[in-house]
Enzyme design. Structure first.
Site, PDB file in Angstrom:
ATOM      1  N   ASP A   7       0.808  -1.212   0.000  1.00 48.61           N
ATOM      2  CA  ASP A   7       0.000   0.000   0.000  1.00 48.61           C
ATOM      3  C   ASP A   7       0.842   1.264   0.000  1.00 48.61           C
ATOM      4  OD1 ASP A   7      -2.115  -1.754   0.222  1.00 48.61           O
ATOM      5  OD2 ASP A   7      -2.688  -1.150   2.258  1.00 48.61           O
ATOM      6  N   GLN A  19      -9.595   1.884  -3.325  1.00 39.60           N
ATOM      7  CA  GLN A  19      -9.205   2.272  -1.967  1.00 39.60           C
ATOM      8  C   GLN A  19      -8.009   3.206  -2.020  1.00 39.60           C
ATOM      9  OE1 GLN A  19     -10.306   2.448   0.843  1.00 39.60           O
ATOM     10  NE2 GLN A  19      -8.751   2.226   2.420  1.00 39.60           N
ATOM     11  N   TYR A  37      -3.355  -2.844  -5.844  1.00 35.48           N
ATOM     12  CA  TYR A  37      -4.168  -3.953  -5.304  1.00 35.48           C
ATOM     13  C   TYR A  37      -5.588  -3.919  -5.890  1.00 35.48           C
ATOM     14  CZ  TYR A  37      -6.069  -6.891  -1.471  1.00 35.48           C
ATOM     15  OH  TYR A  37      -6.669  -7.876  -0.709  1.00 35.48           O
TER      16      TYR A  37
HETATM   17  N1  CAA Z   1      -9.648   9.608   1.661  1.00 37.02           N
HETATM   18  C1  CAA Z   1      -9.180  10.871   1.573  1.00 37.02           C
HETATM   19  N2  CAA Z   1      -7.994  11.253   2.078  1.00 37.02           N
HETATM   20  C2  CAA Z   1      -7.255  10.325   2.702  1.00 37.02           C
HETATM   21  C3  CAA Z   1      -7.682   9.003   2.840  1.00 37.02           C
HETATM   22  C4  CAA Z   1      -8.936   8.655   2.308  1.00 37.02           C
HETATM   23  N3  CAA Z   1      -9.422   7.405   2.388  1.00 37.02           N
HETATM   24  N4  CAA Z   1      -6.736   8.319   3.499  1.00 37.02           N
HETATM   25  C5  CAA Z   1      -5.735   9.183   3.764  1.00 37.02           C
HETATM   26  N5  CAA Z   1      -6.058  10.408   3.310  1.00 37.02           N
HETATM   27  C6  CAA Z   1      -5.272  11.639   3.415  1.00 37.02           C
HETATM   28  C7  CAA Z   1      -4.733  11.821   4.818  1.00 37.02           C
HETATM   29  O1  CAA Z   1      -5.683  12.423   5.640  1.00 37.02           O
HETATM   30  C8  CAA Z   1      -3.520  12.718   4.552  1.00 37.02           C
HETATM   31  O2  CAA Z   1      -3.983  14.024   4.345  1.00 37.02           O
HETATM   32  P1  CAA Z   1      -3.086  15.310   4.788  1.00 37.02           P
HETATM   33  O3  CAA Z   1      -1.791  15.192   4.010  1.00 37.02           O
HETATM   34  O4  CAA Z   1      -3.914  16.487   4.372  1.00 37.02           O
HETATM   35  O5  CAA Z   1      -2.899  15.195   6.262  1.00 37.02           O
HETATM   36  C9  CAA Z   1      -3.035  12.190   3.223  1.00 37.02           C
HETATM   37  O6  CAA Z   1      -4.109  11.517   2.603  1.00 37.02           O
HETATM   38  C10 CAA Z   1      -1.880  11.201   3.400  1.00 37.02           C
HETATM   39  O7  CAA Z   1      -1.455  10.878   2.135  1.00 37.02           O
HETATM   40  P2  CAA Z   1      -0.029  10.251   1.890  1.00 37.02           P
HETATM   41  O8  CAA Z   1       0.192  10.075   0.437  1.00 37.02           O
HETATM   42  O9  CAA Z   1       1.012  11.037   2.646  1.00 37.02           O
HETATM   43  O10 CAA Z   1      -0.209   8.825   2.514  1.00 37.02           O
HETATM   44  P3  CAA Z   1       0.604   8.077   3.637  1.00 37.02           P
HETATM   45  O11 CAA Z   1       1.966   7.814   3.142  1.00 37.02           O
HETATM   46  O12 CAA Z   1       0.397   8.750   4.937  1.00 37.02           O
HETATM   47  O13 CAA Z   1      -0.149   6.637   3.705  1.00 37.02           O
HETATM   48  C11 CAA Z   1      -1.676   4.909   3.100  1.00 37.02           C
HETATM   49  C12 CAA Z   1      -1.270   6.383   2.954  1.00 37.02           C
HETATM   50  C13 CAA Z   1      -0.479   3.969   3.031  1.00 37.02           C
HETATM   51  C14 CAA Z   1      -2.550   4.616   1.950  1.00 37.02           C
HETATM   52  C15 CAA Z   1      -2.399   4.719   4.421  1.00 37.02           C
HETATM   53  O14 CAA Z   1      -3.436   5.665   4.489  1.00 37.02           O
HETATM   54  C16 CAA Z   1      -3.021   3.342   4.535  1.00 37.02           C
HETATM   55  O15 CAA Z   1      -2.390   2.380   4.937  1.00 37.02           O
HETATM   56  N6  CAA Z   1      -4.311   3.222   4.184  1.00 37.02           N
HETATM   57  C17 CAA Z   1      -5.044   1.958   4.262  1.00 37.02           C
HETATM   58  C18 CAA Z   1      -5.056   1.282   2.948  1.00 37.02           C
HETATM   59  C19 CAA Z   1      -5.909   0.057   3.076  1.00 37.02           C
HETATM   60  O16 CAA Z   1      -7.105   0.108   3.301  1.00 37.02           O
HETATM   61  N7  CAA Z   1      -5.307  -1.092   2.899  1.00 37.02           N
HETATM   62  C20 CAA Z   1      -6.010  -2.319   3.045  1.00 37.02           C
HETATM   63  C21 CAA Z   1      -5.042  -3.401   3.426  1.00 37.02           C
HETATM   64  S1  CAA Z   1      -5.889  -4.892   3.841  1.00 37.02           S
HETATM   65  C22 CAA Z   1      -6.442  -5.446   2.389  1.00 37.02           C
HETATM   66  O17 CAA Z   1      -6.141  -4.976   1.349  1.00 37.02           O
HETATM   67  C23 CAA Z   1      -7.390  -6.620   2.456  1.00 37.02           C
HETATM   68  C24 CAA Z   1      -8.613  -6.359   1.690  1.00 37.02           C
HETATM   69  O18 CAA Z   1      -8.795  -6.911   0.636  1.00 37.02           O
HETATM   70  C25 CAA Z   1      -9.629  -5.444   2.260  1.00 37.02           C
END
Ligand code: CAA
Length: 246
Positions: A93, A146, A152
């Protein structure tokens, strides 16, 4: 119930283990691949302690030659594969503007190209025997996308495209091909999501909790019996109400 040989890729993982248990409990011979021999042996012993004998074959699902050899080894040890569950999967991710080509290809190779690699050596035998069940384990995020999962989500959406094409080509050979799309299940993969992000995700699930691996295994088993012979090309979403799109 007719006993079949079931190959579950990534059987040692969170959802995979539940599928192995479920299918073994139903009386099928179960087989899976592994990459790390020490981890696999510990898992095999745990299954044996539960009374489940698993045919274990080394193989990387992202490698076509490995998969060809893996399927042949399973067939030699356990008999022709009647049930295939394409379950192996990984995440890398990160937001797309930071994503490396490696993070993209690792996910596409292991989640999507693996469907080609493992199904290709299995399909001709199923067609010749005029019976087969193939289930892809996709994801809610293949349906809705996502944040942080362009790799993914693309691979998981592609898995269902694979399902609906294979379903059409193989229906007249007694083979059904379906997809199960789990939402967020309490496995190591989901627990690796940062806690504050995960809490926000769980808050979006109407049923109010993560899924259990057994709940996904139950859905896989649903597609396997004779009673399900008229279900093909379907996608069964199991996500606690998190995404209710068609
Ligand atoms: N919608 C809108 N904004 C979002 C957001 C969302 N869903 N998620 C994060 N943001 C914003 C944050 O608030 C932050 O904003 P600011 O900069 O204004 O503070 C910004 O995006 C962060 O962006 P970055 O590019 O800097 O991201 P990061 O390096 O901090 O990490 C990430 C981002 C790795 C994606 C992390 O948010 C994360 O791990 N997200 C979860 C992803 C997920 O759901 N993975 C599922 C894994 S399990 C799986 O996949 C099994 C399955 O089949 C379900």
């Amino acid at each position: 119930m007719t006993q079949r040989t079931a190959l579950i890729t990534g059987g040692t993982g969170g959802i995979g283990t539940a599928i192995v248990r479920k299918l073994a409990t139903q009386g099928h011979r179960v087989a899976t691949n592994f990459r790390d021999a020490a981890r696999a042996e510990a898992w095999r012993r745990q299954m044996a302690d539960e009374g489940i004998a698993v045919c274990m074959v080394r193989g990387d699902v992202s490698d076509p030659a490995d998969c060809e050899a893996m399927v042949r080894a399973v067939e030699e040890q356990c008999g022709p594969v009647g049930i295939l569950v394409n379950n192996a999967g990984i995440t890398r991710d990160t937001t797309f503007h930071k994503m490396s080509y490696q993070q993209w290809t690792d996910v596409v190779n292991t989640n999507l190209n693996a469907c080609f690699n493992v199904t290709r050596p299995v399909i001709e035998g199923m067609r010749a025997r005029k019976w087969g069940r193939i289930v892809q384990i996709s994801s809610i995020n293949g349906q809705k996308g996502q944040y942080g999962q362009a790799n993914y989500a693309a691979a998981k959406a592609g898995m269902h495209g694979f399902t609906i094409s294979l379903a059409q080509e193989n229906a007249r050979f007694g083979i059904t091909v379906n997809t199960v799309s789990p939402g967020y299940v309490g496995t190591d993969m989901v627990m690796a999501v940062p806690e504050e992000v995960r809490e926000k995700i769980v808050a979006q699930i109407p049923i109010g909790r993560l899924g259990k691996p057994e709940e996904i295994a139950h859905a896989v088993a649903f597609f396997l019996g004779e009673e399900a012979a008229w279900i093909t090309g379907a996608n069964l979403a199991i996500n606690g109400g998190h995404y209710m799109g068609w």
